[in-house]
Design a protein around this motif. Structure first.
Motif, PDB file in Angstrom:
ATOM      1  N   UNK A   1      17.999  49.658 131.621  1.00 20.49           N
ATOM      2  CA  UNK A   1      18.056  49.981 130.199  1.00 20.49           C
ATOM      3  C   UNK A   1      17.442  48.873 129.353  1.00 20.49           C
ATOM      4  N   UNK A   2      16.641  49.284 128.383  1.00 19.51           N
ATOM      5  CA  UNK A   2      16.082  48.378 127.391  1.00 19.51           C
ATOM      6  C   UNK A   2      16.717  48.745 126.059  1.00 19.51           C
ATOM      7  N   UNK A   3      17.419  47.788 125.444  1.00 17.73           N
ATOM      8  CA  UNK A   3      17.979  47.989 124.106  1.00 17.73           C
ATOM      9  C   UNK A   3      17.224  47.036 123.191  1.00 17.73           C
ATOM     10  N   UNK A   4      16.458  47.631 122.251  1.00 13.22           N
ATOM     11  CA  UNK A   4      15.700  46.774 121.339  1.00 13.22           C
ATOM     12  C   UNK A   4      16.220  46.939 119.916  1.00 13.22           C
TER      13      UNK A   4
ATOM     14  N   UNK B   1      16.863  32.099 102.437  1.00 13.44           N
ATOM     15  CA  UNK B   1      17.765  32.258 103.573  1.00 13.44           C
ATOM     16  C   UNK B   1      18.637  33.476 103.311  1.00 13.44           C
ATOM     17  N   UNK B   2      18.758  34.335 104.323  1.00 13.18           N
ATOM     18  CA  UNK B   2      19.553  35.555 104.193  1.00 13.18           C
ATOM     19  C   UNK B   2      20.023  35.997 105.574  1.00 13.18           C
ATOM     20  N   UNK B   3      20.954  36.931 105.606  1.00 17.38           N
ATOM     21  CA  UNK B   3      21.438  37.480 106.876  1.00 17.38           C
ATOM     22  C   UNK B   3      20.655  38.755 107.195  1.00 17.38           C
ATOM     23  N   UNK B   4      20.320  38.936 108.465  1.00 20.42           N
ATOM     24  CA  UNK B   4      19.582  40.128 108.863  1.00 20.42           C
ATOM     25  C   UNK B   4      19.541  40.265 110.376  1.00 20.42           C
ATOM     26  N   UNK B   5      18.960  41.372 110.812  1.00 21.92           N
ATOM     27  CA  UNK B   5      18.805  41.627 112.246  1.00 21.92           C
ATOM     28  C   UNK B   5      17.622  40.820 112.761  1.00 21.92           C
ATOM     29  N   UNK B   6      17.868  40.056 113.812  1.00 25.36           N
ATOM     30  CA  UNK B   6      16.807  39.304 114.466  1.00 25.36           C
ATOM     31  C   UNK B   6      16.207  40.210 115.542  1.00 25.36           C
ATOM     32  N   UNK B   7      14.904  40.449 115.451  1.00 25.08           N
ATOM     33  CA  UNK B   7      14.214  41.318 116.408  1.00 25.08           C
ATOM     34  C   UNK B   7      14.411  40.755 117.822  1.00 25.08           C
ATOM     35  N   UNK B   8      15.137  41.492 118.649  1.00 23.28           N
ATOM     36  CA  UNK B   8      15.485  41.020 119.990  1.00 23.28           C
ATOM     37  C   UNK B   8      15.505  42.208 120.946  1.00 23.28           C
ATOM     38  N   UNK B   9      15.094  41.985 122.182  1.00 22.86           N
ATOM     39  CA  UNK B   9      15.128  43.017 123.219  1.00 22.86           C
ATOM     40  C   UNK B   9      15.995  42.531 124.368  1.00 22.86           C
ATOM     41  N   UNK B  10      16.916  43.402 124.800  1.00 19.68           N
ATOM     42  CA  UNK B  10      17.806  43.105 125.924  1.00 19.68           C
ATOM     43  C   UNK B  10      17.473  44.058 127.065  1.00 19.68           C
ATOM     44  N   UNK B  11      17.413  43.526 128.277  1.00 23.02           N
ATOM     45  CA  UNK B  11      17.118  44.352 129.453  1.00 23.02           C
ATOM     46  C   UNK B  11      18.306  44.259 130.407  1.00 23.02           C
ATOM     47  N   UNK B  12      18.773  45.446 130.826  1.00 19.73           N
ATOM     48  CA  UNK B  12      19.924  45.539 131.719  1.00 19.73           C
ATOM     49  C   UNK B  12      19.511  46.219 133.015  1.00 19.73           C
TER      50      UNK B  12
ATOM     51  N   UNK C   1      19.688  41.215 132.445  1.00 23.87           N
ATOM     52  CA  UNK C   1      18.805  40.433 133.307  1.00 23.87           C
ATOM     53  C   UNK C   1      17.794  39.620 132.504  1.00 23.87           C
ATOM     54  N   UNK C   2      17.528  40.043 131.266  1.00 23.07           N
ATOM     55  CA  UNK C   2      16.590  39.314 130.404  1.00 23.07           C
ATOM     56  C   UNK C   2      16.908  39.530 128.940  1.00 23.07           C
ATOM     57  N   UNK C   3      16.646  38.514 128.153  1.00 23.64           N
ATOM     58  CA  UNK C   3      16.734  38.617 126.696  1.00 23.64           C
ATOM     59  C   UNK C   3      15.397  38.123 126.159  1.00 23.64           C
ATOM     60  N   UNK C   4      14.704  38.985 125.434  1.00 19.43           N
ATOM     61  CA  UNK C   4      13.430  38.592 124.829  1.00 19.43           C
ATOM     62  C   UNK C   4      13.713  38.305 123.361  1.00 19.43           C
ATOM     63  N   UNK C   5      13.750  37.020 123.027  1.00 23.45           N
ATOM     64  CA  UNK C   5      14.058  36.624 121.654  1.00 23.45           C
ATOM     65  C   UNK C   5      12.815  36.519 120.791  1.00 23.45           C
ATOM     66  N   UNK C   6      11.691  36.238 121.397  1.00 23.70           N
ATOM     67  CA  UNK C   6      10.435  36.140 120.646  1.00 23.70           C
ATOM     68  C   UNK C   6       9.602  37.382 120.969  1.00 23.70           C
TER      69      UNK C   6
ATOM     70  N   UNK D   1      25.132  35.333 120.702  1.00 24.84           N
ATOM     71  CA  UNK D   1      24.241  36.400 121.155  1.00 24.84           C
ATOM     72  C   UNK D   1      24.501  36.679 122.634  1.00 24.84           C
ATOM     73  N   UNK D   2      24.391  37.944 122.989  1.00 28.42           N
ATOM     74  CA  UNK D   2      24.526  38.350 124.384  1.00 28.42           C
ATOM     75  C   UNK D   2      23.486  37.591 125.211  1.00 28.42           C
ATOM     76  N   UNK D   3      23.849  37.207 126.427  1.00 29.97           N
ATOM     77  CA  UNK D   3      22.902  36.444 127.235  1.00 29.97           C
ATOM     78  C   UNK D   3      22.779  36.998 128.652  1.00 29.97           C
ATOM     79  N   UNK D   4      21.822  36.476 129.389  1.00 28.52           N
ATOM     80  CA  UNK D   4      21.596  36.884 130.775  1.00 28.52           C
ATOM     81  C   UNK D   4      22.902  36.704 131.549  1.00 28.52           C
TER      82      UNK D   4
END
Length: 149
Positions: free
Chosen positions: A31-34, A113-124, A131-136, A1-4
């Motif tokens: 930029x916020x990519x959710x 168990x299955x594959x799917x998109x994990x709800x995540x927000x990335x801030x640039x 600058x931030x990754x909101x995983x929860x 996963x992309x990180x700070x």
């Protein structure tokens, strides 16, 4: 996963109106990519509406928003129109952007168990650095989570 500290990946996606959105055109502003699992599902709707309801605050703080899921352009258009979101939604059916950000992962629900998109927000930041990754992500307070950083 992309990180700070990681740079905003170069990507191109189709928005709800069938227009091409490129990461290079988003540069220069915060930029916020959710990422959300599926358009028009209860939790995703709560999250997207919370961001929409707080859009003025987010914009005032200098953020531009971009939502991404693996839905079709038609589904994104329907979701976007139904709630009149003030930001673009990307239809990433081929998972190019989803894979670049690393949010396609193994998930477990009710013992399955299955594959799917994990709800995540990335801030640039303005330079395209994460600058931030909101995983929860808490759908009801998604905007507050972004603004508290």
């Amino acid at each position: 996963m992309l990180k700070v500290g990681d740079k905003l990946p170069e990507f191109e996606g189709i928005n709800q109106d069938g227009k091409t959105i490129t990461s290079s055109k988003l540069a220069g502003k915060k930029l916020v990519v959710f990422f959300y699992p599926q358009a028009n599902t209860p939790t995703c709707t709560v999250e997207a509406c919370n961001l929409s309801d707080n859009y003025a605050k987010l914009k005032k703080a200098g953020f531009q928003l971009l939502g991404v899921s693996g839905d079709t352009v038609k589904k994104q258009k329907n979701f976007h129109s139904k709630f009149a979101f003030p930001y673009d939604l990307i239809a990433d059916e081929n998972h190019h952007i989803i894979d670049q950000f690393g949010v396609w992962q193994e998930k477990k629900t009710f013992g399955k168990t299955y594959m799917g998109i994990v709800r995540t927000t990335f801030i640039f930041d303005e330079k395209g650095i994460c600058t931030r990754v909101i995983e929860k992500v808490t759908s009801k307070t998604a905007a507050e989570q972004i603004l508290e950083g």
